[in-house]
Design an enzyme around this catalytic site. Structure first.
Site, PDB file in Angstrom:
ATOM      1  N   GLY A 292       0.443  -1.284  -7.375  1.00 28.40           N
ATOM      2  CA  GLY A 292       0.088  -0.915  -6.009  1.00 28.40           C
ATOM      3  C   GLY A 292      -0.689  -2.047  -5.333  1.00 28.40           C
ATOM      4  O   GLY A 292      -1.483  -2.734  -5.985  1.00 28.40           O
ATOM      5  N   GLY A 293      -0.445  -2.255  -4.053  1.00 26.21           N
ATOM      6  CA  GLY A 293      -1.195  -3.273  -3.304  1.00 26.21           C
ATOM      7  C   GLY A 293      -0.899  -4.661  -3.813  1.00 26.21           C
ATOM      8  O   GLY A 293       0.262  -5.069  -3.935  1.00 26.21           O
ATOM      9  N   ASP A 294      -1.946  -5.397  -4.134  1.00 28.35           N
ATOM     10  CA  ASP A 294      -1.821  -6.751  -4.690  1.00 28.35           C
ATOM     11  C   ASP A 294      -2.236  -6.711  -6.163  1.00 28.35           C
ATOM     12  O   ASP A 294      -3.238  -6.069  -6.491  1.00 28.35           O
ATOM     13  CB  ASP A 294      -2.741  -7.716  -3.908  1.00 28.35           C
ATOM     14  CG  ASP A 294      -2.594  -9.135  -4.430  1.00 28.35           C
ATOM     15  OD1 ASP A 294      -1.734  -9.865  -3.904  1.00 28.35           O
ATOM     16  OD2 ASP A 294      -3.318  -9.503  -5.383  1.00 28.35           O
TER      17      ASP A 294
ATOM     18  N   ASP B 123       2.991   1.488 -11.588  1.00 33.07           N
ATOM     19  CA  ASP B 123       1.697   2.181 -11.533  1.00 33.07           C
ATOM     20  C   ASP B 123       1.804   3.479 -10.748  1.00 33.07           C
ATOM     21  O   ASP B 123       2.716   3.678  -9.951  1.00 33.07           O
ATOM     22  CB  ASP B 123       0.660   1.294 -10.836  1.00 33.07           C
ATOM     23  CG  ASP B 123       0.041   0.320 -11.809  1.00 33.07           C
ATOM     24  OD1 ASP B 123       0.236   0.471 -13.019  1.00 33.07           O
ATOM     25  OD2 ASP B 123      -0.654  -0.612 -11.337  1.00 33.07           O
TER      26      ASP B 123
ATOM     27  N   LYS C 204      -2.206   5.179 -14.708  1.00 32.21           N
ATOM     28  CA  LYS C 204      -3.409   5.833 -15.241  1.00 32.21           C
ATOM     29  C   LYS C 204      -3.874   6.835 -14.211  1.00 32.21           C
ATOM     30  O   LYS C 204      -3.675   6.664 -13.026  1.00 32.21           O
ATOM     31  CB  LYS C 204      -4.508   4.796 -15.505  1.00 32.21           C
ATOM     32  CG  LYS C 204      -4.191   3.942 -16.698  1.00 32.21           C
ATOM     33  CD  LYS C 204      -5.232   2.882 -16.917  1.00 32.21           C
ATOM     34  CE  LYS C 204      -5.066   1.741 -15.953  1.00 32.21           C
ATOM     35  NZ  LYS C 204      -5.967   0.648 -16.157  1.00 32.21           N
TER      36      LYS C 204
ATOM     37  N   MET D 171     -11.649   2.883  -4.336  1.00 35.25           N
ATOM     38  CA  MET D 171     -12.023   3.779  -5.446  1.00 35.25           C
ATOM     39  C   MET D 171     -13.423   4.357  -5.245  1.00 35.25           C
ATOM     40  O   MET D 171     -14.172   4.542  -6.202  1.00 35.25           O
ATOM     41  CB  MET D 171     -11.962   3.020  -6.789  1.00 35.25           C
ATOM     42  CG  MET D 171     -10.596   2.483  -7.124  1.00 35.25           C
ATOM     43  SD  MET D 171     -10.588   1.390  -8.558  1.00 35.25           S
ATOM     44  CE  MET D 171     -11.224  -0.118  -7.867  1.00 35.25           C
TER      45      MET D 171
ATOM     46  N   GLY E 223      -2.912   5.639   3.063  1.00 32.53           N
ATOM     47  CA  GLY E 223      -2.582   4.741   4.173  1.00 32.53           C
ATOM     48  C   GLY E 223      -1.158   4.219   4.110  1.00 32.53           C
ATOM     49  O   GLY E 223      -0.613   3.989   3.033  1.00 32.53           O
TER      50      GLY E 223
ATOM     51  N   PRO F 131       0.786  -1.243   0.000  1.00 28.63           N
ATOM     52  CA  PRO F 131       0.000   0.000   0.000  1.00 28.63           C
ATOM     53  C   PRO F 131       0.815   1.290   0.000  1.00 28.63           C
ATOM     54  O   PRO F 131       0.247   2.368  -0.150  1.00 28.63           O
ATOM     55  CB  PRO F 131      -0.826  -0.116   1.283  1.00 28.63           C
ATOM     56  CG  PRO F 131      -0.081  -1.062   2.146  1.00 28.63           C
ATOM     57  CD  PRO F 131       0.705  -1.969   1.258  1.00 28.63           C
TER      58      PRO F 131
HETATM   59  C1  LIG Z   1      -7.104   0.549  -8.744  1.00 25.51           C
HETATM   60  S1  LIG Z   1      -7.278   0.211  -7.044  1.00 25.51           S
HETATM   61  C2  LIG Z   1      -5.852  -0.799  -6.831  1.00 25.51           C
HETATM   62  C3  LIG Z   1      -5.863  -1.582  -5.558  1.00 25.51           C
HETATM   63  C4  LIG Z   1      -4.572  -2.335  -5.316  1.00 25.51           C
HETATM   64  N1  LIG Z   1      -4.364  -3.345  -6.299  1.00 25.51           N
HETATM   65  C5  LIG Z   1      -4.548  -2.960  -3.936  1.00 25.51           C
HETATM   66  O1  LIG Z   1      -4.563  -4.189  -3.781  1.00 25.51           O
HETATM   67  O2  LIG Z   1      -4.454  -2.173  -2.964  1.00 25.51           O
HETATM   68  C6  LIG Z   1      -6.813   1.756  -6.341  1.00 25.51           C
HETATM   69  C7  LIG Z   1      -7.515   2.029  -5.028  1.00 25.51           C
HETATM   70  O3  LIG Z   1      -6.879   1.351  -3.957  1.00 25.51           O
HETATM   71  C8  LIG Z   1      -7.000   2.115  -2.780  1.00 25.51           C
HETATM   72  N2  LIG Z   1      -5.637   2.428  -2.286  1.00 25.51           N
HETATM   73  C9  LIG Z   1      -4.483   1.995  -2.786  1.00 25.51           C
HETATM   74  N3  LIG Z   1      -3.443   2.401  -2.043  1.00 25.51           N
HETATM   75  C10 LIG Z   1      -3.958   3.121  -1.019  1.00 25.51           C
HETATM   76  C11 LIG Z   1      -3.410   3.803   0.106  1.00 25.51           C
HETATM   77  N4  LIG Z   1      -2.094   3.827   0.348  1.00 25.51           N
HETATM   78  N5  LIG Z   1      -4.267   4.418   0.959  1.00 25.51           N
HETATM   79  C12 LIG Z   1      -5.583   4.401   0.760  1.00 25.51           C
HETATM   80  N6  LIG Z   1      -6.163   3.774  -0.296  1.00 25.51           N
HETATM   81  C13 LIG Z   1      -5.372   3.141  -1.163  1.00 25.51           C
HETATM   82  C14 LIG Z   1      -7.786   3.357  -3.130  1.00 25.51           C
HETATM   83  O4  LIG Z   1      -9.154   3.085  -2.892  1.00 25.51           O
HETATM   84  C15 LIG Z   1      -7.504   3.480  -4.604  1.00 25.51           C
HETATM   85  O5  LIG Z   1      -8.486   4.236  -5.253  1.00 25.51           O
END
Ligand SMILES: C[S@@+](CC[C@H](N)C(=O)[O-])C[C@H]1O[C@@H](n2cnc3c(N)ncnc32)[C@H](O)[C@@H]1O
Length: 253
Positions: free
Chosen positions: A90-92, A33, A55, A178, A207, A10
């Site tokens: 980002g994230g997973d 990303d 994007k 999102m 976060g 994150p």
């Molecule tokens: C396209 S999604 C991708 C999610 C990502 N693959 C994941 O597993 O966290 C993007 C959304 O993830 C959330 N997000 C990702 N990183 C974040 C962070 N550090 N703090 C808060 N929300 C986050 C938000 O809701 C953002 O709009």
């Protein structure tokens, strides 16, 4: 030659997996990303070719799909000539990350690939802010859902809208990604479906980074939360565990 789809976590580089860090340090090419933080990117080799393929927020549109096509082309182009390509997400990669679509492209092109899972913001961001996704007696399930609608507050009519009525009925924790642009419509839909307007809600922006901000409110108060993306919205009694909802910003609770 392999393309590695690596989850960057994150934001906090300490939440990147050991395998992800090892690959990032040895990659020839890194396609990253928008949500990947500079602290994570700094782990890449200084002579690595790093390409921003991010994007812009809210671009889940036909134009954004073209961009996704470009990403596919870059993956194939570099996957054919570089020894180690890291596709850093980002994230997973498999949680609202279009990781599955990118694997399909690599499969069709006959390029070897591997997935390195990451800590998703869906669980990692509330967790780091001290909000448990489940809690004995308060929440026995957690559902991760997209809050993105084609036009905020309106049904896209494309059949991909979350079924807010069914989600409200689970009574468990909802983690909405999102969702900030549609927060008023989401709150109204959940209240219409029977969730009380006083249901606790936590919104956590950026976060696990130094810029983290947390706002604790209710479904009735969600439309007034003045935080932009990226943010995670947590709905349910766990969001009301004020003794825990804290972060580096010191807010919450
Ligand atoms: C396209 S999604 C991708 C999610 C990502 N693959 C994941 O597993 O966290 C993007 C959304 O993830 C959330 N997000 C990702 N990183 C974040 C962070 N550090 N703090 C808060 N929300 C986050 C938000 O809701 C953002 O709009």
């Amino acid at each position: 030659m392999t393309v590695y789809l690596v989850g960057a976590g994150p934001g906090d580089p300490g939440l990147l997996t050991l395998r992800g860090a090892e690959l990032l340090r040895s990659a020839d090419v890194v396609l990253y990303d928008r949500l990947v933080t500079s602290d994570v990117l700094r782990l890449a080799r200084c002579d690595a070719l790093c390409i921003d393929v991010g994007k812009r927020p809210g671009t889940d549109s036909p134009a954004a799909d073209h961009r996704q096509d470009d990403i596919g082309r870059l993956l194939v182009e570099h996957g054919r000539k570089a020894a180690i390509v890291v596709r850093l997400k980002g994230g997973d990669p498999f949680v609202f990350g279009r990781g599955g679509e990118e694997i399909e492209i690599l499969e069709r092109a006959g390029i070897a690939w591997e997935i390195v899972p990451g800590v998703s913001s869906a669980l990692g961001v509330p967790g780091a802010a001290g909000i448990p996704a489940t809690y004995r007696g308060l929440a026995s399930s957690v559902t991760i859902v997209t809050g993105q609608t084609r036009h905020a507050g309106e049904s896209s009519g494309c059949g991909h809208e979350p079924d807010w009525e069914a989600l409200a009925r689970t009574g468990g924790t909802l983690v909405i990604l999102m969702g900030m642009a549609s927060r008023a419509a989401i709150a109204a839909a959940l209240v219409d479906a029977g969730r009380g307007p006083d249901t606790p809600v936590a919104v956590i922006q950026n976060g696990t980074t130094a810029a983290q901000r947390t706002v604790c409110t209710t479904l009735a108060g969600l439309p007034d939360v003045d935080l932009g993306p990226p943010a995670v919205i947590v709905v349910g009694p766990v969001a009301g565990l004020g003794w825990r909802a804290r972060g580096p910003d010191g807010s919450g609770g």
